[in-house]
Design a protein around this motif. Structure first.
Motif, PDB file in Angstrom:
ATOM      1  N   ASN A  93      22.518  16.602  36.960  1.00 54.72           N
ATOM      2  CA  ASN A  93      23.096  17.826  36.383  1.00 54.72           C
ATOM      3  C   ASN A  93      24.606  17.746  36.162  1.00 54.72           C
ATOM      4  O   ASN A  93      25.250  18.777  35.970  1.00 54.72           O
ATOM      5  N   ARG A  94      25.175  16.557  36.212  1.00 57.74           N
ATOM      6  CA  ARG A  94      26.586  16.307  35.880  1.00 57.74           C
ATOM      7  C   ARG A  94      27.565  17.044  36.794  1.00 57.74           C
ATOM      8  O   ARG A  94      28.683  17.376  36.375  1.00 57.74           O
ATOM      9  N   ASP A  95      27.166  17.303  38.047  1.00 57.91           N
ATOM     10  CA  ASP A  95      28.103  17.971  38.960  1.00 57.91           C
ATOM     11  C   ASP A  95      28.861  16.968  39.825  1.00 57.91           C
ATOM     12  O   ASP A  95      29.662  17.362  40.675  1.00 57.91           O
ATOM     13  N   GLY A  96      28.630  15.675  39.609  1.00 54.42           N
ATOM     14  CA  GLY A  96      29.327  14.645  40.357  1.00 54.42           C
ATOM     15  C   GLY A  96      28.658  14.240  41.649  1.00 54.42           C
ATOM     16  O   GLY A  96      29.077  13.256  42.275  1.00 54.42           O
ATOM     17  N   TYR A  97      27.633  14.963  42.080  1.00 50.71           N
ATOM     18  CA  TYR A  97      26.909  14.628  43.300  1.00 50.71           C
ATOM     19  C   TYR A  97      25.592  13.935  42.941  1.00 50.71           C
ATOM     20  O   TYR A  97      24.831  14.442  42.097  1.00 50.71           O
ATOM     21  N   PRO A  98      25.288  12.799  43.555  1.00 53.37           N
ATOM     22  CA  PRO A  98      23.991  12.176  43.310  1.00 53.37           C
ATOM     23  C   PRO A  98      22.857  13.066  43.834  1.00 53.37           C
ATOM     24  O   PRO A  98      22.994  13.730  44.866  1.00 53.37           O
ATOM     25  N   ASP A  99      21.768  13.102  43.109  1.00 50.89           N
ATOM     26  CA  ASP A  99      20.550  13.788  43.521  1.00 50.89           C
ATOM     27  C   ASP A  99      19.509  12.735  43.885  1.00 50.89           C
ATOM     28  O   ASP A  99      19.698  11.539  43.640  1.00 50.89           O
ATOM     29  N   LEU A 100      18.396  13.184  44.447  1.00 52.89           N
ATOM     30  CA  LEU A 100      17.358  12.255  44.894  1.00 52.89           C
ATOM     31  C   LEU A 100      16.009  12.661  44.324  1.00 52.89           C
ATOM     32  O   LEU A 100      15.571  13.804  44.494  1.00 52.89           O
ATOM     33  N   ALA A 101      15.356  11.733  43.636  1.00 57.60           N
ATOM     34  CA  ALA A 101      13.973  11.922  43.206  1.00 57.60           C
ATOM     35  C   ALA A 101      13.056  11.393  44.302  1.00 57.60           C
ATOM     36  O   ALA A 101      13.254  10.280  44.800  1.00 57.60           O
ATOM     37  N   VAL A 102      12.059  12.206  44.654  1.00 57.95           N
ATOM     38  CA  VAL A 102      11.131  11.858  45.729  1.00 57.95           C
ATOM     39  C   VAL A 102       9.709  11.909  45.182  1.00 57.95           C
ATOM     40  O   VAL A 102       9.226  12.972  44.787  1.00 57.95           O
ATOM     41  N   GLY A 103       9.043  10.778  45.153  1.00 65.47           N
ATOM     42  CA  GLY A 103       7.663  10.743  44.706  1.00 65.47           C
ATOM     43  C   GLY A 103       6.725  11.247  45.790  1.00 65.47           C
ATOM     44  O   GLY A 103       6.890  10.934  46.971  1.00 65.47           O
ATOM     45  N   VAL A 104       5.740  12.057  45.373  1.00 66.97           N
ATOM     46  CA  VAL A 104       4.744  12.618  46.309  1.00 66.97           C
ATOM     47  C   VAL A 104       3.364  12.392  45.681  1.00 66.97           C
ATOM     48  O   VAL A 104       2.711  13.332  45.216  1.00 66.97           O
ATOM     49  N   PRO A 105       2.871  11.146  45.675  1.00 71.77           N
ATOM     50  CA  PRO A 105       1.647  10.849  44.931  1.00 71.77           C
ATOM     51  C   PRO A 105       0.386  11.477  45.497  1.00 71.77           C
ATOM     52  O   PRO A 105      -0.610  11.626  44.782  1.00 71.77           O
ATOM     53  N   GLY A 106       0.397  11.877  46.775  1.00 68.99           N
ATOM     54  CA  GLY A 106      -0.800  12.449  47.377  1.00 68.99           C
ATOM     55  C   GLY A 106      -0.883  13.965  47.291  1.00 68.99           C
ATOM     56  O   GLY A 106      -1.858  14.566  47.775  1.00 68.99           O
ATOM     57  N   GLU A 107       0.111  14.614  46.671  1.00 69.00           N
ATOM     58  CA  GLU A 107       0.150  16.080  46.622  1.00 69.00           C
ATOM     59  C   GLU A 107      -0.946  16.627  45.709  1.00 69.00           C
ATOM     60  O   GLU A 107      -1.227  16.092  44.638  1.00 69.00           O
ATOM     61  N   ARG A 108      -1.546  17.734  46.125  1.00 68.64           N
ATOM     62  CA  ARG A 108      -2.543  18.433  45.321  1.00 68.64           C
ATOM     63  C   ARG A 108      -1.852  19.243  44.232  1.00 68.64           C
ATOM     64  O   ARG A 108      -0.788  19.813  44.449  1.00 68.64           O
ATOM     65  N   ALA A 109      -2.456  19.291  43.045  1.00 66.36           N
ATOM     66  CA  ALA A 109      -1.984  20.148  41.963  1.00 66.36           C
ATOM     67  C   ALA A 109      -3.144  21.038  41.559  1.00 66.36           C
ATOM     68  O   ALA A 109      -4.109  20.575  40.953  1.00 66.36           O
ATOM     69  N   GLY A 110      -3.081  22.317  41.934  1.00 69.80           N
ATOM     70  CA  GLY A 110      -4.217  23.213  41.713  1.00 69.80           C
ATOM     71  C   GLY A 110      -5.393  22.750  42.544  1.00 69.80           C
ATOM     72  O   GLY A 110      -5.298  22.592  43.756  1.00 69.80           O
ATOM     73  N   THR A 111      -6.500  22.480  41.898  1.00 64.32           N
ATOM     74  CA  THR A 111      -7.701  22.007  42.607  1.00 64.32           C
ATOM     75  C   THR A 111      -7.814  20.488  42.584  1.00 64.32           C
ATOM     76  O   THR A 111      -8.774  19.930  43.138  1.00 64.32           O
ATOM     77  N   ALA A 112      -6.868  19.816  41.951  1.00 62.52           N
ATOM     78  CA  ALA A 112      -6.934  18.363  41.800  1.00 62.52           C
ATOM     79  C   ALA A 112      -6.246  17.666  42.965  1.00 62.52           C
ATOM     80  O   ALA A 112      -5.014  17.697  43.088  1.00 62.52           O
TER      81      ALA A 112
END
Length: 460
Positions: A348-367
């Motif tokens: 977001n260009r605020d000068g602070y690094p952000d972190l992407a975190v993968g969550v491959p086992g998370e449920r989405a709705g009923t899936a």
């Protein structure tokens, strides 16, 4: 179990000197006369970053353009001309050429090169000795010129090339390469590549009478404020005092002499696994690099991210983020694997690094195990759940629909792929289908989402 057998062997033998010396000789043809490559992954020197992805006994390179990843690709195996290794040993069950990758202009000729690990490579009669190959860049990109780096004399590596990292670890202005086996980490000092040049090799063993970790990942970056690159060795092992398996990060401080530092234990009750990931970034902008390391087995594999703050002498305090942390919209559930993969960048260009975190086992709705990715914000207080974002196939604007077992977020990368000044999110699912979500002043957005034939596992 393999890991425990290795622990006992090393605890019995590896308490000798952790640092030894050796020589490295590699030839890449012509002497290096150009300035080092501007980008550590610009293999053809056109000024654009390229993308190398390994797996299943091969490495595929996608060449970059002014607008991001292009359509020109090339795939290498050990059957490719000039690539050392036994012909016919590609794509097999045990062949893992490409299990680890690292990039940089090792021979300082103006073209980035690619280091490729193959932890299962047989060397002579030694099964799973492991090997690391350097594929040299050129005006036409990566080609048939390659060299295999030697192992340190007097040691018999096992699964050498399990992890790789690059940096100027001794602070002399030349790029170095770190490579691990199941017992130790080896730092190959630059320079590489020109005929007759040599580089010193040092061996660093994370073993003591009370604690040993088997290296599973290497993370390079600026932790302290000196000019040398520092290194974290991520691994799992056994603590004789605690009488338990542990997950830990061992700090090696860069300098003219690379010095062993603190061992930070971040989990004392976990299920052993391989392939731990981490990244170094200054999330609170205090001048010291912080380590974010994934702990996907935490609490029945609900998962966690441990953040080890940097300081003047290396690691200081440690805190844990989970899906129960305030501000993170999903809940912690067994099997989510929050933190399986990580990537850092300013979204977001605020000068602070952000972190992407993968969550491959998370449920989405009923899936079940549909998966997704969180974006955690950096700021004055470091990484927190405040203002975090969550993306799945159910997010408005994202094409497709959530599917059980798809495991979106199995790979994630934050990088400015569209070259507009902020990091974009690329995330892949189990079938290696990838979504590109652009960044902006408000962070990652699901507008103008594109699908790319590029797996989000190229070097950070």
């Amino acid at each position: 179990m393999r890991m425990r057998r290795n622990l006992r062997l090393v605890l019995a033998t590896a308490t000798a000197a952790a640092l030894t010396g050796g020589l490295l000789t590699l030839s890449a043809g012509a002497a290096a006369t150009a300035a080092p490559a501007k980008h550590a992954d610009d293999f053809n020197g056109d000024g654009h970053r390229d993308f190398a992805v390994g797996g299943n006994g091969s490495v595929t390179v996608t060449y970059g353009t002014a607008k991001g990843p292009g359509t020109t690709t090339r795939t290498f195996t050990q059957n490719s001309p000039g690539i050392p290794g036994p012909a016919g040993d590609t794509g097999g069950y045990r062949d893992q050429f490409g299990n680890a990758l690292a990039t940089g202009d090792f021979n300082r000729d103006g073209y980035a090169d690619l280091a490729v690990g193959d932890r299962t490579e047989a060397v002579g009669n030694a099964y799973e000795r492991g090997a690391v190959t350097l594929i040299w860049g050129s005006r036409s990109g990566l080609g048939s010129a390659a060299a295999r780096i030697p192992t340190l004399g007097g040691y018999t590596p096992e699964r050498f090339g399990n992890a790789l990292a690059t940096g100027d670890f001794d602070g002399d202005g030349r790029l170095d390469l770190a490579a691990s086996d199941t017992h130790a980490v080896y730092i190959y000092r630059g320079g590489f590549g020109t005929s007759g040049t040599t580089g010193r090799i040092t061996r660093h063993s994370p073993a003591s009478s009370a604690h040993y970790i088997e290296p599973g990942g290497l993370v390079a970056g600026q932790v302290t404020k000196d000019k040398a690159t520092d290194l974290y060795v991520l691994g799992q092992g056994y603590d004789e005092t605690l009488r338990s398996d542990t997950a830990a990060a061992w700090f090696l401080r860069g300098g003219s002499t690379v010095k062993p530092g603190a061992l930070t234990v971040y989990n004392t009750s976990f299920t052993p696994f391989f392939g731990v990931q981490g990244v170094i970034a200054d999330f609170d902008k205090d001048g010291y690099g912080d380590l974010a390391v994934g702990d996907r087995t935490y609490r029945k594999s609900a998962g966690a991210v441990s953040v080890v703050r940097g300081g003047g002498n290396g690691p200081t305090t440690t805190r844990r983020l989970t899906q129960s942390t305030d501000g993170i919209v999903t809940g912690a559930t067994a099997g989510d694997r929050f933190g399986q993969v990580l990537s850092a960048g300013d979204t977001n260009r605020d000068g602070y690094p952000d972190l992407a975190v993968g969550v491959p086992g998370e449920r989405a709705g009923t899936a079940g195990s549909a998966g997704g990715a969180h974006i955690l914000r950096g700021g004055k207080k470091g990484l927190t759940g405040t203002g975090s974002q969550w993306f799945t196939r159910q997010t408005a604007g994202v094409p497709g629909s959530a599917a059980a077992g798809a495991e979106l977020g199995q790979d994630v990368r934050l990088r400015d792929l569209d070259r507009d000044g902020d990091a974009d999110l690329l995330m892949s699912d189990r079938g290696r289908k990838s979504l590109l979500l652009p960044g902006g002043r408000g962070g990652i957005t699901a507008t103008s989402v594109r699908e790319l034939p590029l797996r989000a596992s190229f070097p950070q």
